[in-house]
Write a protein that holds these residues in place. Structure first.
Motif, PDB file in Angstrom:
ATOM      1  N   PRO A   1      -2.964  -5.296   4.993  1.00 16.67           N
ATOM      2  CA  PRO A   1      -2.179  -4.675   3.275  1.00 16.67           C
ATOM      3  C   PRO A   1      -2.932  -4.366   2.361  1.00 16.67           C
ATOM      4  O   PRO A   1      -3.826  -4.065   1.668  1.00 16.67           O
ATOM      5  CB  PRO A   1      -1.614  -6.388   3.325  1.00 16.67           C
TER       6      PRO A   1
ATOM      7  N   ALA B   1      -1.602  -8.202  -1.268  1.00 16.98           N
ATOM      8  CA  ALA B   1      -1.050  -9.389  -0.782  1.00 16.98           C
ATOM      9  C   ALA B   1      -0.688 -11.034  -2.072  1.00 16.98           C
ATOM     10  O   ALA B   1      -2.042 -10.329  -2.821  1.00 16.98           O
ATOM     11  CB  ALA B   1      -2.116  -9.656   0.718  1.00 16.98           C
TER      12      ALA B   1
ATOM     13  N   ALA C   1       3.207  -9.503   2.229  1.00 12.02           N
ATOM     14  CA  ALA C   1       2.225  -9.064   2.278  1.00 12.02           C
ATOM     15  C   ALA C   1       2.772  -7.423   2.081  1.00 12.02           C
ATOM     16  O   ALA C   1       3.835  -7.668   3.029  1.00 12.02           O
ATOM     17  CB  ALA C   1       1.377  -9.164   3.748  1.00 12.02           C
TER      18      ALA C   1
ATOM     19  N   SER D   1       1.616  -3.090   2.816  1.00 10.95           N
ATOM     20  CA  SER D   1       1.352  -1.950   3.522  1.00 10.95           C
ATOM     21  C   SER D   1       2.230  -0.663   3.780  1.00 10.95           C
ATOM     22  O   SER D   1       3.207  -1.030   3.719  1.00 10.95           O
ATOM     23  CB  SER D   1      -0.040  -2.300   4.754  1.00 10.95           C
TER      24      SER D   1
ATOM     25  N   ASP E   1       6.323  -4.358   5.351  1.00  8.80           N
ATOM     26  CA  ASP E   1       6.734  -4.734   4.103  1.00  8.80           C
ATOM     27  C   ASP E   1       7.839  -5.948   4.564  1.00  8.80           C
ATOM     28  O   ASP E   1       8.566  -6.396   4.530  1.00  8.80           O
ATOM     29  CB  ASP E   1       7.327  -4.019   3.134  1.00  8.80           C
TER      30      ASP E   1
END
Length: 484
Positions: free
Chosen positions: A328, A331, A388, A390, A394
């Motif tokens: 991530p 987070a 978290a 990335s 999502d």
């Protein structure tokens, strides 16, 4: 910093002075201030000059000598070098407050010998400065600025050594009178260039660093007047083994009157550019945050806390490249304990405790006190933001869970999981499933979940999960397939 805190504490101890109009500085008033400062000190420390106040032309010189404390507790096991008196200057102001100024430094070294083991330590503060306005009515600063230069600490023992340092530090505190007996207090500050090294022990060598620590604390609706009365009552009676009936009644009245102590408390600490170096490599993050909140000692107290990390950086080569995509970028874990009846517990204490006895409550009453804190035996946990994010996923979770500490089999939950970039997540897992077989299983599970999802708008999928005390699970109001 430690000495500065002691110096500020001495200033805070101007306890029983009432606001008066500005007056000429006089030896008589200096003696009065000293008596108030030393009211709860042993006579031998007063005579030895632990705290002294001297009248000058337009200010009072307050002197705190920590060597007196060391002399009274002196033993061959403790050795300290570099202790010196700390001086602050108090200037009376027209509204009955005091301007307090101090400018000191600190450089002490010492050791403590326990058996055959010798532990050494040192504290250094290049510069520490206090400039504030102290109000004797509230026993606190209406405004104050604390600043320090470089601070360094070290300790060593045969098994472990620790060194730590902080660059410049600046803190500002403001207290504002609201309604009668109520204050709003806020403090903000920054500590620059934090570094700590731990050598020895099971972890080997660990190095921790941060470019800065930003601190923000506020307390709204602090009941300062009744808390003063409570603290002074305790100080006046702490030497007694038990209270007289009239004193016990007064204590109970003070306990009730202090509720809810404050209306809201919040605290946030943010560390920027954090690094943790270990023998396995260097971990890091662009930022790490910590926060807490509380709405006072109430019938429905809510205590929240949370942690967050932004752009974590594992050691180079620790994770395969394919896993770096699922790390991530941000987070968050933020939750709260809700519906705690702390005020009910205090009221029960006031109704049933007998402070004229060595044991104010019976065993059964202590157990009842614990039951009151958790109404109906339920502990409610609210998930404010568990998330978290990335480049390929999502995901967010919110809701609440209820458990019963005295009945392990009884629990329930009502949470919502929301996912954005769902198709992107599945595509990434499928693309890399040959390298990581577990990704194939994960993508299959997500596709099954998608069939149970509801459209949350803006391209998001959502699942409202309900777990009943009977163990049945509902997904978006429908029973989960294949459950007993």
């Amino acid at each position: 910093m430690r000495r500065q805190i002691l110096m500020a504490s001495a200033a805070l101890a101007l306890v029983s002075a009432s606001p008066v109009l500005a007056q000429q500085v006089s030896p008589a008033e200096a003696e009065g201030i000293q008596q108030r400062l030393t009211r709860y000190l042993p006579q031998e420390m007063i005579d030895a000059g632990l705290v002294t106040v001297r009248a000058a032309t337009s200010f009072y010189e307050l002197r705190f000598d920590p060597a007196v404390l060391l002399d009274k507790a002196r033993s061959g096991a403790v050795a300290i070098e570099g202790l010196k008196p700390v001086t602050a200057y108090l200037r009376p102001l027209p509204e009955g407050t005091y301007r307090i100024e101090a400018n000191e430094n600190l450089d002490i070294k010492g050791s403590v010998t326990l058996g055959e083991e010798k532990n050494a330590f040192s504290y250094v503060i290049d510069r520490m400065k206090l400039d504030g306005v102290y109000d004797p009515e509230i026993l606190y600063f209406t405004s104050a600025d604390w600043t320090t230069g470089r601070l360094a600490f070290s300790s060593s023992s045969p098994k472990e050594s620790v060194t730590a340092s902080v660059g410049e530090t600046a803190m500002r505190t403001v207290a504002e009178k609201k309604d009668a007996g109520i204050l709003d207090i806020s403090s903000t500050g920054v500590m620059k260039t934090f570094a700590q090294t731990i050598t020895g022990g099971e972890a080997g060598r660990v190095e921790i660093g941060a470019d800065s620590l930003d601190i923000d604390v506020s307390m709204d609706g602090a009941r300062y007047k009744v808390l003063q009365d409570f603290v002074f009552f305790v100080l006046d009676n702490m030497h007694k083994e038990k209270l007289e009936p009239a004193e016990a009644k007064q204590l109970m009245e003070l306990l009730r009157a202090s509720l809810p102590v404050f209306d809201n408390l919040t605290e946030t600490i943010r560390a920027s550019n954090v690094t943790v170096g270990t023998e396995q490599g260097s971990f890091g993050a662009e930022a790490v945050t910590y926060d807490l909140s509380m709405n006072g000692v109430a019938h429905s107290t809510r205590f929240g806390f949370g942690f967050g990390v932004e752009k974590p950086k594992p050691p180079a080569g620790l994770l395969p490249a394919v896993y770096e995509g699922v790390l991530p970028e941000k987070a968050t874990f933020r939750m709260a304990m809700a519906d705690l009846d702390l005020a009910g517990a205090v009221n029960y204490l006031a109704d049933h405790a007998d402070f004229t006895k060595a044991e104010p409550l019976t065993e059964a009453q202590n157990e009842e006190l614990g039951r009151i804190v958790l109404p109906n035996g339920a502990m409610t946990m609210e998930f404010e933001d568990v998330s978290a994010v990335s480049p390929v996923y999502d995901i967010h979770l919110s809701g609440k869970m209820t458990v019963y500490p005295d009945d392990k089999e009884r629990h329930s939950a009502d949470v919502t999981i929301t996912m954005r970039d769902f198709d992107k997540t599945v595509a990434y897992l499928q693309k890399n499933s040959a390298t990581v077989p577990e990704f194939a299983q994960a993508s299959f599970g997500l596709l099954m979940m998608k069939g149970l999802a509801r459209d949350a708008g803006d391209g998001a999928q959502a699942w409202d999960l309900t777990l009943g005390e009977d163990g049945k699970v509902l997904v978006n109001g429908r029973p989960l397939p294949f459950q007993p």
